[in-house]
Motif scaffolding. Sequence first.
Motif, PDB file in Angstrom:
ATOM      1  N   LEU A 160       0.765  -1.180   0.005  1.00 62.31           N
ATOM      2  CA  LEU A 160      -0.130   0.093   0.122  1.00 62.31           C
ATOM      3  C   LEU A 160       0.858   1.173   0.116  1.00 62.31           C
ATOM      4  CD1 LEU A 160      -2.911  -0.977   2.339  1.00 62.31           C
ATOM      5  CD2 LEU A 160      -3.140  -0.663  -0.003  1.00 62.31           C
ATOM      6  N   LYS A 161       1.963   1.499   0.853  1.00 63.08           N
ATOM      7  CA  LYS A 161       2.896   2.495   0.761  1.00 63.08           C
ATOM      8  C   LYS A 161       3.471   2.624  -0.388  1.00 63.08           C
ATOM      9  CE  LYS A 161       2.412   3.718   5.238  1.00 63.08           C
ATOM     10  NZ  LYS A 161       2.078   5.399   5.339  1.00 63.08           N
TER      11      LYS A 161
ATOM     12  N   GLU B  37       0.900   3.717  -3.338  1.00 63.54           N
ATOM     13  CA  GLU B  37       0.631   5.187  -3.119  1.00 63.54           C
ATOM     14  C   GLU B  37       1.598   5.894  -3.439  1.00 63.54           C
ATOM     15  OE1 GLU B  37      -1.396   7.914   0.469  1.00 63.54           O
ATOM     16  OE2 GLU B  37       0.159   6.245   1.113  1.00 63.54           O
TER      17      GLU B  37
ATOM     18  N   GLN C  33      -3.141   7.197  -5.314  1.00 63.08           N
ATOM     19  CA  GLN C  33      -4.365   6.706  -4.487  1.00 63.08           C
ATOM     20  C   GLN C  33      -5.403   5.821  -5.173  1.00 63.08           C
ATOM     21  OE1 GLN C  33      -6.312   9.768  -2.073  1.00 63.08           O
ATOM     22  NE2 GLN C  33      -4.624   9.495  -0.768  1.00 63.08           N
TER      23      GLN C  33
ATOM     24  N   GLN D 128      -3.612   2.491  -5.178  1.00 63.85           N
ATOM     25  CA  GLN D 128      -3.766   2.116  -3.856  1.00 63.85           C
ATOM     26  C   GLN D 128      -4.993   1.489  -3.389  1.00 63.85           C
ATOM     27  OE1 GLN D 128      -3.615   4.992  -0.631  1.00 63.85           O
ATOM     28  NE2 GLN D 128      -2.194   3.568   0.631  1.00 63.85           N
TER      29      GLN D 128
END
Length: 106
Positions: A46-47, A50, A55, A58
């Motif tokens: 996710l990090k 992103e 987003q 994500q």
Amino acid sequence: MKLGPSGTGYAVAEKTVTASFEISKLIAKFKKAHTIGESLIKPCMLKAVEELLGQEAQKKICEIPPPKDTVKSIIQKMSNDIEERIIDKIECSPYFALQCDESTDV
């Protein structure tokens, strides 16, 4: 669930399940705890996504089912598949040998 290019959510769902399956295979391959997927791998993904892709990407990663929920069942399915293949090969073979370890060490 978002609709895929064909107008159904099937394409998206299939990709997320495939991704979860691949993550689960790696967890099993490296003999890690089943919970590592949700506690380490998914947050890292996710990090990274992103930062690199934004987003929207994500959100797609968030749709992947939590690996801890699927690892055990996927390992069981893979194990059953391997067992079935071995049994099929044994049944098709006119001969087979069985090697046993005589060690009494636990």
